[in-house]
Design a protein around this motif. Structure first.
Motif, PDB file in Angstrom:
ATOM      1  N   ASN A 323     -15.609  33.759 -39.254  1.00  0.00           N
ATOM      2  CA  ASN A 323     -16.312  35.034 -39.386  1.00  0.00           C
ATOM      3  C   ASN A 323     -17.756  34.949 -38.878  1.00  0.00           C
ATOM      4  O   ASN A 323     -17.981  34.962 -37.684  1.00  0.00           O
ATOM      5  CB  ASN A 323     -16.247  35.539 -40.831  1.00  0.00           C
ATOM      6  N   THR A 324     -18.726  34.830 -39.794  1.00  0.00           N
ATOM      7  CA  THR A 324     -20.130  34.844 -39.361  1.00  0.00           C
ATOM      8  C   THR A 324     -20.838  33.515 -39.584  1.00  0.00           C
ATOM      9  O   THR A 324     -22.059  33.452 -39.540  1.00  0.00           O
ATOM     10  CB  THR A 324     -20.904  35.955 -40.101  1.00  0.00           C
ATOM     11  N   GLN A 325     -20.104  32.434 -39.820  1.00  0.00           N
ATOM     12  CA  GLN A 325     -20.775  31.156 -40.109  1.00  0.00           C
ATOM     13  C   GLN A 325     -21.570  30.648 -38.918  1.00  0.00           C
ATOM     14  O   GLN A 325     -22.647  30.071 -39.077  1.00  0.00           O
ATOM     15  CB  GLN A 325     -19.755  30.112 -40.558  1.00  0.00           C
ATOM     16  N   ILE A 326     -21.047  30.826 -37.702  1.00  0.00           N
ATOM     17  CA  ILE A 326     -21.787  30.397 -36.521  1.00  0.00           C
ATOM     18  C   ILE A 326     -22.991  31.304 -36.308  1.00  0.00           C
ATOM     19  O   ILE A 326     -24.073  30.845 -35.931  1.00  0.00           O
ATOM     20  CB  ILE A 326     -20.867  30.375 -35.285  1.00  0.00           C
ATOM     21  N   ALA A 327     -22.805  32.613 -36.566  1.00  0.00           N
ATOM     22  CA  ALA A 327     -23.930  33.545 -36.469  1.00  0.00           C
ATOM     23  C   ALA A 327     -25.045  33.140 -37.432  1.00  0.00           C
ATOM     24  O   ALA A 327     -26.234  33.214 -37.093  1.00  0.00           O
ATOM     25  CB  ALA A 327     -23.456  34.961 -36.757  1.00  0.00           C
ATOM     26  N   GLU A 328     -24.686  32.702 -38.620  1.00  0.00           N
ATOM     27  CA  GLU A 328     -25.687  32.270 -39.591  1.00  0.00           C
ATOM     28  C   GLU A 328     -26.409  31.018 -39.105  1.00  0.00           C
ATOM     29  O   GLU A 328     -27.625  30.871 -39.313  1.00  0.00           O
ATOM     30  CB  GLU A 328     -25.016  32.030 -40.942  1.00  0.00           C
ATOM     31  N   LEU A 329     -25.674  30.110 -38.455  1.00  0.00           N
ATOM     32  CA  LEU A 329     -26.316  28.906 -37.925  1.00  0.00           C
ATOM     33  C   LEU A 329     -27.285  29.273 -36.810  1.00  0.00           C
ATOM     34  O   LEU A 329     -28.376  28.706 -36.704  1.00  0.00           O
ATOM     35  CB  LEU A 329     -25.252  27.927 -37.436  1.00  0.00           C
ATOM     36  N   ARG A 330     -26.901  30.254 -35.960  1.00  0.00           N
ATOM     37  CA  ARG A 330     -27.816  30.707 -34.903  1.00  0.00           C
ATOM     38  C   ARG A 330     -29.123  31.219 -35.510  1.00  0.00           C
ATOM     39  O   ARG A 330     -30.207  30.954 -34.992  1.00  0.00           O
ATOM     40  CB  ARG A 330     -27.162  31.807 -34.062  1.00  0.00           C
ATOM     41  N   SER A 472     -25.965  54.766 -48.764  1.00  0.00           N
ATOM     42  CA  SER A 472     -27.124  54.770 -47.888  1.00  0.00           C
ATOM     43  C   SER A 472     -27.116  53.508 -47.037  1.00  0.00           C
ATOM     44  O   SER A 472     -26.478  52.508 -47.361  1.00  0.00           O
ATOM     45  CB  SER A 472     -28.416  54.841 -48.708  1.00  0.00           C
ATOM     46  N   VAL A 473     -27.861  53.559 -45.953  1.00  0.00           N
ATOM     47  CA  VAL A 473     -27.930  52.415 -45.049  1.00  0.00           C
ATOM     48  C   VAL A 473     -28.933  51.398 -45.584  1.00  0.00           C
ATOM     49  O   VAL A 473     -30.067  51.746 -45.912  1.00  0.00           O
ATOM     50  CB  VAL A 473     -28.351  52.875 -43.639  1.00  0.00           C
ATOM     51  N   ILE A 474     -28.496  50.142 -45.655  1.00  0.00           N
ATOM     52  CA  ILE A 474     -29.410  49.090 -46.131  1.00  0.00           C
ATOM     53  C   ILE A 474     -29.549  47.954 -45.108  1.00  0.00           C
ATOM     54  O   ILE A 474     -30.349  47.030 -45.331  1.00  0.00           O
ATOM     55  CB  ILE A 474     -28.948  48.505 -47.476  1.00  0.00           C
ATOM     56  N   GLY A 475     -28.796  48.024 -44.005  1.00  0.00           N
ATOM     57  CA  GLY A 475     -28.915  46.943 -43.027  1.00  0.00           C
ATOM     58  C   GLY A 475     -28.297  47.293 -41.697  1.00  0.00           C
ATOM     59  O   GLY A 475     -27.439  48.181 -41.591  1.00  0.00           O
ATOM     60  N   VAL A 476     -28.767  46.609 -40.659  1.00  0.00           N
ATOM     61  CA  VAL A 476     -28.215  46.762 -39.327  1.00  0.00           C
ATOM     62  C   VAL A 476     -28.085  45.365 -38.714  1.00  0.00           C
ATOM     63  O   VAL A 476     -28.929  44.492 -38.958  1.00  0.00           O
ATOM     64  CB  VAL A 476     -29.109  47.667 -38.438  1.00  0.00           C
ATOM     65  N   ARG A 477     -27.034  45.155 -37.975  1.00  0.00           N
ATOM     66  CA  ARG A 477     -26.906  43.871 -37.289  1.00  0.00           C
ATOM     67  C   ARG A 477     -26.281  44.072 -35.916  1.00  0.00           C
ATOM     68  O   ARG A 477     -25.600  45.072 -35.665  1.00  0.00           O
ATOM     69  CB  ARG A 477     -26.127  42.855 -38.121  1.00  0.00           C
ATOM     70  N   TYR A 478     -26.535  43.077 -35.075  1.00  0.00           N
ATOM     71  CA  TYR A 478     -26.057  43.127 -33.696  1.00  0.00           C
ATOM     72  C   TYR A 478     -25.580  41.731 -33.286  1.00  0.00           C
ATOM     73  O   TYR A 478     -26.269  40.726 -33.526  1.00  0.00           O
ATOM     74  CB  TYR A 478     -27.174  43.575 -32.756  1.00  0.00           C
ATOM     75  N   GLY A 479     -24.405  41.694 -32.685  1.00  0.00           N
ATOM     76  CA  GLY A 479     -23.882  40.429 -32.178  1.00  0.00           C
ATOM     77  C   GLY A 479     -23.717  39.381 -33.249  1.00  0.00           C
ATOM     78  O   GLY A 479     -23.697  38.185 -32.945  1.00  0.00           O
ATOM     79  N   TYR A 480     -23.578  39.816 -34.480  1.00  0.00           N
ATOM     80  CA  TYR A 480     -23.569  38.872 -35.597  1.00  0.00           C
ATOM     81  C   TYR A 480     -22.137  38.462 -35.908  1.00  0.00           C
ATOM     82  O   TYR A 480     -21.537  38.868 -36.894  1.00  0.00           O
ATOM     83  CB  TYR A 480     -24.242  39.501 -36.818  1.00  0.00           C
ATOM     84  N   ASP A 481     -21.629  37.620 -35.030  1.00  0.00           N
ATOM     85  CA  ASP A 481     -20.243  37.188 -35.130  1.00  0.00           C
ATOM     86  C   ASP A 481     -20.125  35.837 -34.451  1.00  0.00           C
ATOM     87  O   ASP A 481     -20.960  35.481 -33.605  1.00  0.00           O
ATOM     88  CB  ASP A 481     -19.327  38.221 -34.455  1.00  0.00           C
TER      89      ASP A 481
END
Length: 505
Positions: A323-330, A472-481
């Motif tokens: 999922n997003t583990q590599i994104a978190e490392l980035r 309500s909106v609390i966050g936005v992300r891009y390319g986070y995968d």
């Protein structure tokens, strides 16, 4: 005379066979090498008998120094203009023996470290035959490859394994085969600098596949993140023919970095992080943010070069992190950018699902290496150029939209979009790589539109229209995968850096 790889392997298989002379240089040196040019003063050192008077000559320079109780001598050479060749001689007064380093150039020396994507060789990259043949034109680039096979619980004074001693760059020394020599990222990085500045370049490939950041960190660096040498987490990589796992805290620092610490270099480049992806101790983005930053600071201290240039590759797409583990490392990698003279080159748009070496090892190493050399050209050599993709500076809600702004220095000539292949089932208008998070903690694919120097992200999502929801909106992300959709670039061709941004108020 160019160094013989076969001869080196025989010599360093048993170090004592190479130490029979009464005087010799350390094995980090060799014929055909590059020493660091002005304004630094290159240092050479070696071994003789205890308290021997050793005279060192290089060009018009001649000076003497006394060896210490263990017979080690060290001397700084004058700051020297780029060029050569030079012969450096060390002469023993006690024994009358001499040691020589021949065909030495002065230029800029870089250490290339990390794990398998730095180890990944030119022979394995795209257009390998053409790239290897072209290496014959670069005799002013000199390369060295440290061998795998040595790790140590204590600091070593010399290398125990050398795969390729200092050698003139040519089709043989660059095209040694898969996973042997020479590092593709290291080569393409250095070659671009040579093409730009036409000064000799020395490249030291010093890496080991499957190893974590803590293996390359000193005990001092580990302590910065509340780690000790004893708190090691071993990686499932083994030295051929043994049962010793690679990855214990500081074991590669001791064996493969410490022997170079007295050498003058101008900078280091780094491609590592895959072995720190995941959950648990010494894993994940938060841990990496601390340890990688601490490692850079510690390398600078130990090499005695304040704000030494340090460039690194942000991890490429990879199916396997979860999922997003590599994104978190980035994101953890990006934390080091708070330090001066640190440059990041992103590889997030260069995935390679069909790589025969596994999709964790993408073959297009040339374009990402050029991005890395651009960071050196800007930060180290002072060129006025854009070297980074757009990086988020802020985001705010504006009616039914979220407006994303970017750091002005990363915008270049402006933003543009490039199409990306949509995952199955995702409508094209939501195939921009953007997601919005609602107060129920759910993430939703969202539309993104470039408007000037901002991106406007629509609150009307593919599967949960905001106007019909109380969330309500609390966050936005891009390319986070782990394998991100990359659609936003600056006009210089650098991809926007993936982000996950919390919106407050």
């Amino acid at each position: 005379m160019e160094g013989s790889v076969v001869g080196v392997a025989l010599c360093f298989s048993s170090l004592f066979l190479c130490a029979s002379a009464s005087i010799r240089f350390s094995n980090v040196f060799g014929d055909n090498m590059v020493l660091q040019r002005e304004p630094q003063k290159a240092v050479v050192w070696g071994y003789s008998s205890p308290h021997d008077e050793v005279t060192v000559t290089c060009g018009n320079f001649r000076d003497s120094v006394m060896a210490d109780d263990q017979g080690e001598f060290s001397i700084a050479l004058p700051a020297t203009h780029p060029g050569g060749p030079y012969t450096i001689m060390a002469e023993s007064k006690n024994g009358g023996d001499k040691a020589m380093l021949e065909n030495v150039l002065f230029g800029d020396v870089f250490l290339c470290g990390g794990q398998s994507n730095m180890q990944f060789t030119v022979d394995s990259a795209f257009n390998a035959s053409m790239e290897i043949a072209a290496a014959d034109k670069y005799s002013d680039i000199r390369v060295m490859t440290v061998g795998e096979g040595t790790q140590s619980a204590t600091p070593l004074s010399e290398l125990k394994t050398i795969e390729q001693n200092w050698t003139v760059a040519n089709s043989t020394s660059i095209g040694g085969g898969n996973w042997t020599y020479f590092s593709a990222v290291c080569w393409f990085f250095g070659r671009d600098l040579y093409d730009t500045y036409h000064i000799p370049i020395g490249l030291i490939s010093n890496n080991w596949g499957g190893t974590p950041v803590q293996a390359w960190s000193s005990p001092d660096a580990l302590a910065k993140c509340n780690q000790t040498v004893e708190e090691d987490t071993l990686v499932d990589v083994e030295i051929p023919g043994t049962e010793v796992a690679v990855g214990a805290n500081s074991n590669l620092w001791n064996a493969m970095i410490v022997p170079f610490l007295n050498m003058r270099i101008i900078g280091a480049i780094w491609y590592q992080g895959e072995s720190n992806v995941g959950a648990g101790p010494q894993k994940g983005g938060a841990y990496y943010a601390c340890q990688f930053t601490a490692m850079i600071q510690d390398w600078r201290n130990k090499f005695h070069i304040e704000n030494m240039y340090f460039g690194f590759m942000q991890l490429a797409p990879w199916r396997g992190g979860g999922n997003t583990q590599i994104a978190e490392l980035r994101t953890g990698q990006e934390a080091s950018l708070k330090l001066p003279m640190v440059g990041m080159a992103s590889a997030v748009d260069y995935g390679d699902l069909t790589s025969p070496f596994g999709n964790i090892h993408p073959r297009p190493k040339q374009p990402v290496s050029l991005r890395l050399s651009a960071t050196a050209r800007a930060l180290l050599y002072g060129e006025k150029l854009v070297y980074q993709g757009p990086m988020i500076s802020s985001a705010h809600v504006n009616g039914n939209q979220v407006v994303v702004s970017f750091e002005p220095s990363t915008l270049g000539s402006g933003l543009e979009t490039k199409p990306a292949a949509c995952p199955q089932g995702l409508p094209p208008q939501f195939c921009m790589g953007f997601e919005l998070q609602t107060s129920d903690q759910m993430w939703h694919p969202a539309q993104g539109t470039v408007q000037g120097n901002t991106v406007v992200v629509s609150m009307s999502t593919a599967n949960a229209p905001f106007e019909s929801s109380t969330a309500s909106v609390i966050g936005v992300r891009y390319g986070y995968d782990d394998w991100p959709l990359c659609t936003i670039y600056n006009k210089e061709g650098y991809p926007a850096i993936p982000f996950s941004y919390s919106i407050h108020g």
